[in-house]
Design a protein around this motif. Structure first.
Motif, PDB file in Angstrom:
ATOM      1  N   VAL A  81       0.836  -1.206   0.000  1.00 49.43           N
ATOM      2  CA  VAL A  81       0.000   0.000   0.000  1.00 49.43           C
ATOM      3  C   VAL A  81       0.872   1.257   0.000  1.00 49.43           C
ATOM      4  O   VAL A  81       0.633   2.199  -0.771  1.00 49.43           O
ATOM      5  N   PHE A  82       1.908   1.280   0.849  1.00 54.02           N
ATOM      6  CA  PHE A  82       2.827   2.424   0.857  1.00 54.02           C
ATOM      7  C   PHE A  82       3.526   2.572  -0.500  1.00 54.02           C
ATOM      8  O   PHE A  82       3.717   3.683  -0.999  1.00 54.02           O
ATOM      9  N   GLY A  83       3.879   1.434  -1.100  1.00 53.31           N
ATOM     10  CA  GLY A  83       4.535   1.470  -2.403  1.00 53.31           C
ATOM     11  C   GLY A  83       3.650   2.053  -3.481  1.00 53.31           C
ATOM     12  O   GLY A  83       4.115   2.818  -4.348  1.00 53.31           O
ATOM     13  N   TYR A  84       2.352   1.705  -3.452  1.00 50.29           N
ATOM     14  CA  TYR A  84       1.426   2.243  -4.455  1.00 50.29           C
ATOM     15  C   TYR A  84       1.298   3.761  -4.353  1.00 50.29           C
ATOM     16  O   TYR A  84       1.147   4.452  -5.362  1.00 50.29           O
ATOM     17  N   PHE A  85       1.353   4.294  -3.127  1.00 46.54           N
ATOM     18  CA  PHE A  85       1.310   5.751  -2.966  1.00 46.54           C
ATOM     19  C   PHE A  85       2.539   6.387  -3.609  1.00 46.54           C
ATOM     20  O   PHE A  85       2.448   7.450  -4.245  1.00 46.54           O
ATOM     21  N   ALA A  86       3.703   5.760  -3.441  1.00 43.11           N
ATOM     22  CA  ALA A  86       4.921   6.291  -4.052  1.00 43.11           C
ATOM     23  C   ALA A  86       4.811   6.280  -5.575  1.00 43.11           C
ATOM     24  O   ALA A  86       5.202   7.249  -6.252  1.00 43.11           O
ATOM     25  N   VAL A  87       4.274   5.201  -6.121  1.00 39.10           N
ATOM     26  CA  VAL A  87       4.091   5.118  -7.574  1.00 39.10           C
ATOM     27  C   VAL A  87       3.134   6.210  -8.056  1.00 39.10           C
ATOM     28  O   VAL A  87       3.389   6.899  -9.057  1.00 39.10           O
ATOM     29  N   ALA A  88       2.028   6.385  -7.329  1.00 38.39           N
ATOM     30  CA  ALA A  88       0.988   7.334  -7.750  1.00 38.39           C
ATOM     31  C   ALA A  88       1.469   8.775  -7.728  1.00 38.39           C
ATOM     32  O   ALA A  88       1.077   9.580  -8.595  1.00 38.39           O
ATOM     33  N   PHE A  89       2.321   9.130  -6.758  1.00 43.57           N
ATOM     34  CA  PHE A  89       2.681  10.534  -6.589  1.00 43.57           C
ATOM     35  C   PHE A  89       4.097  10.879  -7.035  1.00 43.57           C
ATOM     36  O   PHE A  89       4.454  12.055  -7.079  1.00 43.57           O
ATOM     37  N   ILE A  90       4.905   9.869  -7.378  1.00 48.25           N
ATOM     38  CA  ILE A  90       6.261  10.152  -7.856  1.00 48.25           C
ATOM     39  C   ILE A  90       6.447   9.714  -9.307  1.00 48.25           C
ATOM     40  O   ILE A  90       6.880  10.508 -10.154  1.00 48.25           O
ATOM     41  N   LEU A  91       6.103   8.468  -9.621  1.00 52.49           N
ATOM     42  CA  LEU A  91       6.394   7.932 -10.947  1.00 52.49           C
ATOM     43  C   LEU A  91       5.333   8.286 -11.984  1.00 52.49           C
ATOM     44  O   LEU A  91       5.670   8.668 -13.113  1.00 52.49           O
ATOM     45  N   ASP A 266      -6.980  10.556 -13.227  1.00 58.76           N
ATOM     46  CA  ASP A 266      -7.717   9.289 -13.256  1.00 58.76           C
ATOM     47  C   ASP A 266      -6.779   8.101 -13.071  1.00 58.76           C
ATOM     48  O   ASP A 266      -7.140   7.102 -12.436  1.00 58.76           O
ATOM     49  N   SER A 267      -5.583   8.192 -13.627  1.00 60.28           N
ATOM     50  CA  SER A 267      -4.616   7.109 -13.458  1.00 60.28           C
ATOM     51  C   SER A 267      -4.232   6.964 -11.990  1.00 60.28           C
ATOM     52  O   SER A 267      -4.061   5.852 -11.482  1.00 60.28           O
ATOM     53  N   ARG A 268      -4.104   8.104 -11.295  1.00 58.34           N
ATOM     54  CA  ARG A 268      -3.784   8.063  -9.871  1.00 58.34           C
ATOM     55  C   ARG A 268      -4.939   7.457  -9.074  1.00 58.34           C
ATOM     56  O   ARG A 268      -4.717   6.676  -8.136  1.00 58.34           O
ATOM     57  N   LYS A 269      -6.186   7.788  -9.443  1.00 58.47           N
ATOM     58  CA  LYS A 269      -7.351   7.166  -8.794  1.00 58.47           C
ATOM     59  C   LYS A 269      -7.291   5.659  -8.966  1.00 58.47           C
ATOM     60  O   LYS A 269      -7.565   4.891  -8.030  1.00 58.47           O
ATOM     61  N   ASN A 270      -6.951   5.222 -10.166  1.00 57.06           N
ATOM     62  CA  ASN A 270      -6.841   3.792 -10.448  1.00 57.06           C
ATOM     63  C   ASN A 270      -5.837   3.134  -9.514  1.00 57.06           C
ATOM     64  O   ASN A 270      -6.115   2.109  -8.889  1.00 57.06           O
ATOM     65  N   MET A 271      -4.657   3.746  -9.384  1.00 52.02           N
ATOM     66  CA  MET A 271      -3.582   3.157  -8.590  1.00 52.02           C
ATOM     67  C   MET A 271      -3.961   3.055  -7.114  1.00 52.02           C
ATOM     68  O   MET A 271      -3.773   2.018  -6.469  1.00 52.02           O
ATOM     69  N   LEU A 272      -4.517   4.124  -6.552  1.00 48.93           N
ATOM     70  CA  LEU A 272      -4.845   4.131  -5.128  1.00 48.93           C
ATOM     71  C   LEU A 272      -6.025   3.214  -4.825  1.00 48.93           C
ATOM     72  O   LEU A 272      -6.039   2.514  -3.806  1.00 48.93           O
ATOM     73  N   THR A 273      -7.025   3.216  -5.709  1.00 48.43           N
ATOM     74  CA  THR A 273      -8.176   2.324  -5.521  1.00 48.43           C
ATOM     75  C   THR A 273      -7.736   0.873  -5.548  1.00 48.43           C
ATOM     76  O   THR A 273      -8.122   0.056  -4.703  1.00 48.43           O
ATOM     77  N   MET A 274      -6.886   0.547  -6.526  1.00 48.92           N
ATOM     78  CA  MET A 274      -6.407  -0.821  -6.655  1.00 48.92           C
ATOM     79  C   MET A 274      -5.606  -1.266  -5.441  1.00 48.92           C
ATOM     80  O   MET A 274      -5.689  -2.410  -5.002  1.00 48.92           O
ATOM     81  N   SER A 275      -4.829  -0.341  -4.841  1.00 51.88           N
ATOM     82  CA  SER A 275      -3.998  -0.714  -3.702  1.00 51.88           C
ATOM     83  C   SER A 275      -4.833  -1.168  -2.512  1.00 51.88           C
ATOM     84  O   SER A 275      -4.516  -2.176  -1.867  1.00 51.88           O
ATOM     85  N   PHE A 276      -5.916  -0.441  -2.235  1.00 53.52           N
ATOM     86  CA  PHE A 276      -6.757  -0.817  -1.095  1.00 53.52           C
ATOM     87  C   PHE A 276      -7.582  -2.071  -1.401  1.00 53.52           C
ATOM     88  O   PHE A 276      -7.744  -2.942  -0.534  1.00 53.52           O
ATOM     89  N   LEU A 277      -8.077  -2.180  -2.621  1.00 53.46           N
ATOM     90  CA  LEU A 277      -8.838  -3.380  -2.988  1.00 53.46           C
ATOM     91  C   LEU A 277      -7.954  -4.624  -2.930  1.00 53.46           C
ATOM     92  O   LEU A 277      -8.372  -5.681  -2.464  1.00 53.46           O
ATOM     93  N   GLN A 278      -6.718  -4.481  -3.382  1.00 54.11           N
ATOM     94  CA  GLN A 278      -5.802  -5.617  -3.353  1.00 54.11           C
ATOM     95  C   GLN A 278      -5.542  -6.076  -1.920  1.00 54.11           C
ATOM     96  O   GLN A 278      -5.518  -7.283  -1.642  1.00 54.11           O
ATOM     97  N   ALA A 279      -5.351  -5.129  -0.995  1.00 58.37           N
ATOM     98  CA  ALA A 279      -5.107  -5.489   0.403  1.00 58.37           C
ATOM     99  C   ALA A 279      -6.289  -6.257   0.981  1.00 58.37           C
ATOM    100  O   ALA A 279      -6.115  -7.256   1.692  1.00 58.37           O
ATOM    101  N   ILE A 280      -7.501  -5.813   0.667  1.00 63.25           N
ATOM    102  CA  ILE A 280      -8.703  -6.499   1.161  1.00 63.25           C
ATOM    103  C   ILE A 280      -8.780  -7.914   0.603  1.00 63.25           C
ATOM    104  O   ILE A 280      -9.052  -8.889   1.328  1.00 63.25           O
ATOM    105  N   VAL A 281      -8.511  -8.046  -0.701  1.00 59.14           N
ATOM    106  CA  VAL A 281      -8.608  -9.363  -1.347  1.00 59.14           C
ATOM    107  C   VAL A 281      -7.558 -10.321  -0.793  1.00 59.14           C
ATOM    108  O   VAL A 281      -7.851 -11.497  -0.523  1.00 59.14           O
TER     109      VAL A 281
END
Length: 517
Positions: A81-91, A266-281
């Motif tokens: 989850v922390f990694g996805y935030f780095a991807v969304a806001f840096i890369l 929208d790409s950032r929304k995708n990344m952050l949404t996916m990170s939380f959904l993945q953790a739940i799954v």
């Protein structure tokens, strides 16, 4: 369970995928194949990427680890989850600002052609090994529980499955995969929920009592507090964060889908949404693992200490047979549950594995064509010529996949999720270091040394990990292998670099390089 019925279900499933591929690939071109014409819906990509990021490895291996390691793997997921935030806001801002088709084009603009091709080659190696490892797992299960009874060998099954994947990816590329991944993620999640529900019902639990039963046996143990252990929670969380940055943010397959979304927001929304959904799954998959062990115990299974090769090992014994972690789910689904659960298991399994296999095949084709062959930069090459080269590369990677699958058959250790993380630690480390060096410093690499450094560091890390206990006073290297590898590569790159050019000259060179893309 009639194997012919299961095989028919698999073929019907592929027929649906082929139908989607035919529909979505109409009027497609090379731009559709590489980046989906940059008009994918962010919510569609986010949902489909759950299946890509989890794969059949999660479906099979993660539940099997719970009996001995509890929820230890969820420590890594917290790091994700922390990694996805780095991807969304840096890369992601970097990729959108430069309007990249291949994310490795950044390395050429910043560090030069040698770094560019080195980074692309390390991605190709990493994704080839990772994707084929995941694909091998599902073929192994299909062969063991379905195809062997019909006289179909492992090798034949591998050839047929790869041919079917080729059929629905060779035209539409990313444009098709965004939709097929969504379908497959849906089936995977439905299979997961149905299996959890069935076990809870058959054991006469509700959610609360099921959790208490797992907790009583230690299956829900989460944080490891021993700093010397490979499972120490700080190492796992930190390692998980960097694994995500490398395996998602620096991975052409994952980013290819993200940059197919029309804009950064929208790409950032995708990344952050996916990170939380993945953790739940993943949490549900771990819960499924605990329930599977409880179900097995209800059928007479037990943990027993067995001497293997002179070593005392704790094994899960059912009907006199040791059930290795990766075999737990399929053994119980096919032999101790109603036939309908076996069918649901097969659908869930193939739905979990193919989003990673088809996406990898497309991304590897894209990266090799764009980064290594440079077909997008050859002005005299027509659309038809590019397509012909793309198809040759696509088919060649399918053959490479086949060779790797056969190789993994001979080195299978029964719990492939750990092997996947180790492989990632070696192959993604140099790629992470190259991007970090480009982003965090203004120094210029000495081009001739870049390939040598990127090979020397993983080799050094291999020996460090092999002898870690002796060299590091009892310390065991775990998921932080990736960080150590990247840090060593970064240090060597720094030592083999020179100060930046004067500002005016630096900007001119950067402008010329980026204009190529």
């Amino acid at each position: 369970m009639n194997p012919a019925i299961l095989l028919l279900i698999v073929l019907v499933y592929f027929s649906v995928l082929l139908g989607i591929a035919f529909y979505t690939s109409r009027h497609s071109n090379n731009e559709s194949f590489f980046i989906g014409n940059r008009n994918s819906k962010w919510w569609l990509v986010a949902f489909g990427m759950i299946g890509t990021s989890l794969s059949g490895m999660t479906f099979i291996s993660v539940p099997g680890t719970v009996g001995k390691a509890g929820f230890d793997y969820f420590q890594v997921v917290i790091g994700y989850v922390f990694g996805y935030f780095a991807v969304a806001f840096i890369l992601l801002p970097l990729y959108y600002r430069l309007k990249l088709t291949s994310i490795y084009s950044y390395l050429e603009g910043r560090l030069g052609a040698t770094s560019y091709k080195t980074g692309a080659l390390f991605f190709i190696l990493s994704r080839t090994l990772g994707a084929t490892l995941r694909l091998y797992l599902v073929i192994k299960v299909l062969e063991k529980f379905v195809l062997s009874d019909m006289g179909i060998p492992f090798e034949g099954a591998a050839i047929v499955i790869l041919a079917l994947i080729l059929l629905y990816t060779f035209r539409g590329g990313v444009k098709t995969i965004v939709w097929t991944d969504t379908l497959q993620t849906t089936f995977m999640l439905l299979a997961l929920i149905v299996c959890v529900g069935y076990i809870i019902h058959s054991l006469h639990f509700d959610l609360g009592s099921a959790w208490q039963a797992m907790k009583a046996r230690g299956y829900t143990q989460l944080f490891q507090m021993d700093p010397r252990s490979p499972g120490f929670f700080l190492k796992q969380i930190l390692g998980g964060a960097f694994i995500t940055i490398a395996m998602t943010g620096l991975d052409q397959e994952m980013m290819q889908k993200n940059i197919s979304v029309s804009n950064l927001a929208d790409s950032r929304k995708n990344m952050l949404t996916m990170s939380f959904l993945q953790a739940i799954v993943v949490f549900i998959f771990l819960s499924l693992g605990g329930l599977l062990y409880l179900y097995g115990i209800s059928k007479g299974a037990s943990f027993q200490h067995v001497m293997v090769g002179g070593r005392d090992q704790l094994q899960f014994i059912l009907n006199g047979k040791n059930i290795i972690g990766d075999d737990l789910f399929p053994v119980l689904a096919f032999n101790f549950m109603p036939p309908v659960i076996g069918i649901i298991f097969i659908i869930g399994l193939i739905s979990a594995v193919f989003p990673s296999a088809d996406g990898a095949l497309t991304a590897l084709t894209s990266s090799f064509c764009i980064d290594i062959l440079g077909i997008r930069r050859k002005n005299g090459m027509s659309e038809q010529q590019q397509k012909r080269i793309r198809l040759i590369v696509h088919n060649t990677f399918a053959l490479i996949f086949l060779v790797c699958i056969f190789l993994f058959k001979y080195i299978d250790n029964g719990s492939l999720i750990q092997l996947l993380l180790v492989v990632a630690g070696y192959t993604y480390g140099p790629l992470l270091a190259l991007f970090a060096f480009g982003i965090l410093t203004r120094r210029n690499v000495i081009h001739e040394f870049v390939p040598l450094v990127c090979i020397a560091s993983p080799v050094a890390c291999y020996f460090l990990k092999k002898y870690d206990t002796a060299l590091l006073n009892g310390y065991n290297i775990g998921t932080e292998l990736l960080i150590i590898n990247a840090a060593l590569t970064f240090l060597l790159l720094f030592l083999c670099s020179k100060p930046p050019a004067p500002k005016g000259e630096h900007l001119m060179l950067k402008h010329l390089a980026l204009n190529k893309h």
